[in-house]
Design a protein around this motif. Structure first.
Motif, PDB file in Angstrom:
ATOM      1  N   UNK A   1       9.196  16.837  -6.868  1.00  0.00           N
ATOM      2  CA  UNK A   1       7.830  16.224  -7.005  1.00  0.00           C
ATOM      3  C   UNK A   1       6.899  17.533  -6.526  1.00  0.00           C
ATOM      4  N   UNK A   2       5.952  17.653  -7.313  1.00  0.00           N
ATOM      5  CA  UNK A   2       4.868  18.798  -7.047  1.00  0.00           C
ATOM      6  C   UNK A   2       4.264  18.626  -5.580  1.00  0.00           C
ATOM      7  N   UNK A   3       3.937  19.871  -5.220  1.00  0.00           N
ATOM      8  CA  UNK A   3       3.653  19.892  -3.774  1.00  0.00           C
ATOM      9  C   UNK A   3       1.968  19.029  -3.524  1.00  0.00           C
ATOM     10  N   UNK A   4       1.337  18.800  -4.743  1.00  0.00           N
ATOM     11  CA  UNK A   4      -0.161  18.242  -4.463  1.00  0.00           C
ATOM     12  C   UNK A   4       0.052  16.869  -4.776  1.00  0.00           C
ATOM     13  N   UNK A   5       1.143  16.455  -5.250  1.00  0.00           N
ATOM     14  CA  UNK A   5       1.537  14.730  -5.577  1.00  0.00           C
ATOM     15  C   UNK A   5       1.548  14.232  -3.990  1.00  0.00           C
ATOM     16  N   UNK A   6       0.816  13.301  -3.771  1.00  0.00           N
ATOM     17  CA  UNK A   6       1.028  12.393  -2.488  1.00  0.00           C
ATOM     18  C   UNK A   6       1.830  10.927  -2.510  1.00  0.00           C
ATOM     19  N   UNK A   7       2.257  10.503  -1.416  1.00  0.00           N
ATOM     20  CA  UNK A   7       3.128   9.291  -1.464  1.00  0.00           C
ATOM     21  C   UNK A   7       2.189   7.967  -1.980  1.00  0.00           C
ATOM     22  N   UNK A   8       1.033   7.934  -1.955  1.00  0.00           N
ATOM     23  CA  UNK A   8       0.429   6.748  -2.644  1.00  0.00           C
ATOM     24  C   UNK A   8       0.187   6.794  -4.140  1.00  0.00           C
ATOM     25  N   UNK A   9       0.428   8.271  -4.522  1.00  0.00           N
ATOM     26  CA  UNK A   9       0.596   8.312  -5.982  1.00  0.00           C
ATOM     27  C   UNK A   9       1.934   7.978  -6.399  1.00  0.00           C
ATOM     28  N   UNK A  10       2.977   8.371  -5.717  1.00  0.00           N
ATOM     29  CA  UNK A  10       4.411   8.055  -6.206  1.00  0.00           C
ATOM     30  C   UNK A  10       4.661   6.667  -6.128  1.00  0.00           C
ATOM     31  N   UNK A  11       4.030   5.872  -5.185  1.00  0.00           N
ATOM     32  CA  UNK A  11       3.988   4.526  -4.985  1.00  0.00           C
ATOM     33  C   UNK A  11       3.247   3.782  -6.330  1.00  0.00           C
ATOM     34  N   UNK A  12       2.275   4.372  -6.670  1.00  0.00           N
ATOM     35  CA  UNK A  12       1.581   3.739  -7.749  1.00  0.00           C
ATOM     36  C   UNK A  12       2.306   3.800  -9.049  1.00  0.00           C
ATOM     37  N   UNK A  13       2.658   4.896  -9.432  1.00  0.00           N
ATOM     38  CA  UNK A  13       3.526   5.043 -10.465  1.00  0.00           C
ATOM     39  C   UNK A  13       4.722   4.101 -10.238  1.00  0.00           C
ATOM     40  N   UNK A  14       5.584   4.222  -9.604  1.00  0.00           N
ATOM     41  CA  UNK A  14       6.714   3.222  -9.563  1.00  0.00           C
ATOM     42  C   UNK A  14       6.529   1.820  -9.170  1.00  0.00           C
ATOM     43  N   UNK A  15       5.286   1.370  -8.783  1.00  0.00           N
ATOM     44  CA  UNK A  15       5.051   0.028  -8.701  1.00  0.00           C
ATOM     45  C   UNK A  15       4.775  -0.636 -10.251  1.00  0.00           C
ATOM     46  N   UNK A  16       4.664   0.024 -11.097  1.00  0.00           N
ATOM     47  CA  UNK A  16       4.634  -0.264 -12.472  1.00  0.00           C
ATOM     48  C   UNK A  16       5.882  -0.978 -12.956  1.00  0.00           C
ATOM     49  N   UNK A  17       6.921  -0.814 -12.227  1.00  0.00           N
ATOM     50  CA  UNK A  17       8.149  -1.287 -12.573  1.00  0.00           C
ATOM     51  C   UNK A  17       8.421  -2.587 -11.716  1.00  0.00           C
ATOM     52  N   UNK A  18       7.958  -2.867 -10.916  1.00  0.00           N
ATOM     53  CA  UNK A  18       8.345  -3.934  -9.992  1.00  0.00           C
ATOM     54  C   UNK A  18       7.644  -3.661  -8.780  1.00  0.00           C
TER      55      UNK A  18
END
Length: 80
Positions: free
Chosen positions: A10-27
């Motif tokens: 994961x790139x240094x500039x990516x934050x936890x809320x962005x990871x959460x948003x991307x993965x929540x597309x799957x459930x």
């Protein structure tokens, strides 16, 4: 936990809320944790754990997002 997955590179500039948003597309995501770095504030170690409410959502996320490009890096996504 079968519904928990590991996300690396994961790139240094990516934050936890962005990871959460991307993965929540799957459930529904039960928990998302981006591992913090020890010394620096707002920095992370480049990996995260995402726990879904269902095992099916975890498998779907692994299948779809392993080698997915985010911020010019290929995510490594797999089971824990």
């Amino acid at each position: 936990i079968p519904s928990r997955i590991y996300v690396a590179n994961i790139h240094d500039l990516v934050q936890e809320d962005e990871i959460n948003a991307i993965f929540s597309a799957f459930g529904p995501v039960r928990h998302c944790h981006l591992a913090p770095a020890n010394a620096e504030r707002n920095a992370h170690r480049g990996y995260a754990y995402v726990e879904f409410e269902s095992e099916d959502a975890a498998h779907a996320a692994i299948d779809a997002l392993d080698n997915f490009e985010l911020a010019q890096r290929l995510l490594k996504v797999g089971p824990t």
